[in-house]
Design a protein around this motif. Structure first.
Motif, PDB file in Angstrom:
ATOM      1  N   TYR A   1       2.184   9.414  -5.338  1.00 46.94           N
ATOM      2  CA  TYR A   1       0.838   9.500  -4.772  1.00 46.94           C
ATOM      3  C   TYR A   1       0.243   8.122  -4.509  1.00 46.94           C
ATOM      4  O   TYR A   1      -0.524   7.944  -3.563  1.00 46.94           O
ATOM      5  CB  TYR A   1      -0.079  10.366  -5.648  1.00 46.94           C
ATOM      6  CG  TYR A   1       0.104  11.826  -5.333  1.00 46.94           C
ATOM      7  CD1 TYR A   1      -0.487  12.388  -4.199  1.00 46.94           C
ATOM      8  CD2 TYR A   1       0.897  12.635  -6.126  1.00 46.94           C
ATOM      9  CE1 TYR A   1      -0.294  13.718  -3.873  1.00 46.94           C
ATOM     10  CE2 TYR A   1       1.097  13.967  -5.810  1.00 46.94           C
ATOM     11  CZ  TYR A   1       0.496  14.505  -4.684  1.00 46.94           C
ATOM     12  OH  TYR A   1       0.706  15.829  -4.351  1.00 46.94           O
ATOM     13  N   SER A   2       0.615   7.125  -5.314  1.00 46.73           N
ATOM     14  CA  SER A   2       0.136   5.770  -5.028  1.00 46.73           C
ATOM     15  C   SER A   2       0.758   5.262  -3.726  1.00 46.73           C
ATOM     16  O   SER A   2       0.106   4.552  -2.957  1.00 46.73           O
ATOM     17  CB  SER A   2       0.418   4.823  -6.192  1.00 46.73           C
ATOM     18  OG  SER A   2       1.783   4.491  -6.286  1.00 46.73           O
ATOM     19  N   VAL A   3       1.994   5.638  -3.441  1.00 47.57           N
ATOM     20  CA  VAL A   3       2.631   5.301  -2.169  1.00 47.57           C
ATOM     21  C   VAL A   3       1.889   5.975  -1.022  1.00 47.57           C
ATOM     22  O   VAL A   3       1.560   5.347  -0.009  1.00 47.57           O
ATOM     23  CB  VAL A   3       4.127   5.717  -2.166  1.00 47.57           C
ATOM     24  CG1 VAL A   3       4.704   5.695  -0.754  1.00 47.57           C
ATOM     25  CG2 VAL A   3       4.935   4.829  -3.099  1.00 47.57           C
ATOM     26  N   LEU A   4       1.611   7.260  -1.170  1.00 49.58           N
ATOM     27  CA  LEU A   4       0.938   8.016  -0.109  1.00 49.58           C
ATOM     28  C   LEU A   4      -0.461   7.478   0.192  1.00 49.58           C
ATOM     29  O   LEU A   4      -0.961   7.634   1.301  1.00 49.58           O
ATOM     30  CB  LEU A   4       0.862   9.500  -0.473  1.00 49.58           C
ATOM     31  CG  LEU A   4       2.209  10.234  -0.515  1.00 49.58           C
ATOM     32  CD1 LEU A   4       2.023  11.652  -1.043  1.00 49.58           C
ATOM     33  CD2 LEU A   4       2.877  10.236   0.854  1.00 49.58           C
ATOM     34  N   HIS A   5      -1.077   6.844  -0.802  1.00 50.11           N
ATOM     35  CA  HIS A   5      -2.429   6.301  -0.622  1.00 50.11           C
ATOM     36  C   HIS A   5      -2.423   4.778  -0.441  1.00 50.11           C
ATOM     37  O   HIS A   5      -3.468   4.134  -0.571  1.00 50.11           O
ATOM     38  CB  HIS A   5      -3.325   6.712  -1.802  1.00 50.11           C
ATOM     39  CG  HIS A   5      -3.653   8.164  -1.775  1.00 50.11           C
ATOM     40  ND1 HIS A   5      -2.825   9.123  -2.297  1.00 50.11           N
ATOM     41  CD2 HIS A   5      -4.704   8.821  -1.229  1.00 50.11           C
ATOM     42  CE1 HIS A   5      -3.370  10.315  -2.105  1.00 50.11           C
ATOM     43  NE2 HIS A   5      -4.499  10.163  -1.458  1.00 50.11           N
ATOM     44  N   ASN A   6      -1.251   4.233  -0.167  1.00 53.35           N
ATOM     45  CA  ASN A   6      -1.099   2.786   0.091  1.00 53.35           C
ATOM     46  C   ASN A   6      -1.704   1.921  -1.006  1.00 53.35           C
ATOM     47  O   ASN A   6      -2.346   0.914  -0.741  1.00 53.35           O
ATOM     48  CB  ASN A   6      -1.709   2.405   1.448  1.00 53.35           C
ATOM     49  CG  ASN A   6      -0.972   3.063   2.584  1.00 53.35           C
ATOM     50  OD1 ASN A   6       0.255   3.064   2.603  1.00 53.35           O
ATOM     51  ND2 ASN A   6      -1.705   3.649   3.513  1.00 53.35           N
TER      52      ASN A   6
END
Length: 157
Positions: free
Chosen positions: A146-151
């Motif tokens: 989720y941190s990847v998906l939210h940059n």
């Protein structure tokens, strides 16, 4: 989408519980997440391995709802990178999945009936890990995805 991590087995040791709590708190910003521990069957020691797996499967199939998207953690499943896992979660969200269940089986793995019910089979590694540690790893990997998906900066690419 709601994500539940189901695991058959005993309560987490304190150090695992603390680690899961850290990532569970962080995950709240992105997704509705719950860890659900399913107690081992009381008569487990007296059952053969195939019978134990069948009884665990019956119990799990009763808990699952028809619309649940089931991801079985299985040594023969597909391995993904963190970016692929993030993409998988985004695909499930885009597809309108209401509830995604990540399932860690019992000590001897999952019965064939559960693997057939699963829409996806995921392998973390060719290595074998203790179930409690897999709970922590999966919670951390959900947060990382989720941190990847939210940059966000947690995952370094």
């Amino acid at each position: 989408m709601k994500i539940q991590l189901w695991s058959i087995g005993k309560e987490n040791d304190p150090y695992i519980r603390e680690g899961i709590a850290v990532f569970q708190k962080r995950l709240q910003h992105y997704v509705d997440f719950e860890l659900r521990l399913i107690p081992t069957l009381k008569q487990a020691a007296s059952l053969s391995i195939p019978e134990l797996k069948k009884q665990e499967a019956r119990m799990l199939l009763e808990l699952l709802q028809p619309q649940d998207y089931l991801v079985a953690l299985d040594e023969h499943g597909k391995m993904m990178t963190t970016l692929e896992f993030a993409g998988f979660l985004q695909q499930r969200t885009n597809a309108g999945t209401r509830q995604l269940i990540l399932l860690i089986g019992g000590a001897f793995g999952l019965d064939a009936s559960i693997l057939q019910r699963a829409q996806y089979k995921l392998s973390l590694s060719p290595l074998t890990f203790p179930h409690q540690l897999v709970r922590l790893i999966m919670t951390e990997q959900l947060y990382r995805a989720y941190s990847v998906l939210h940059n966000e900066k947690y995952h370094h690419q």
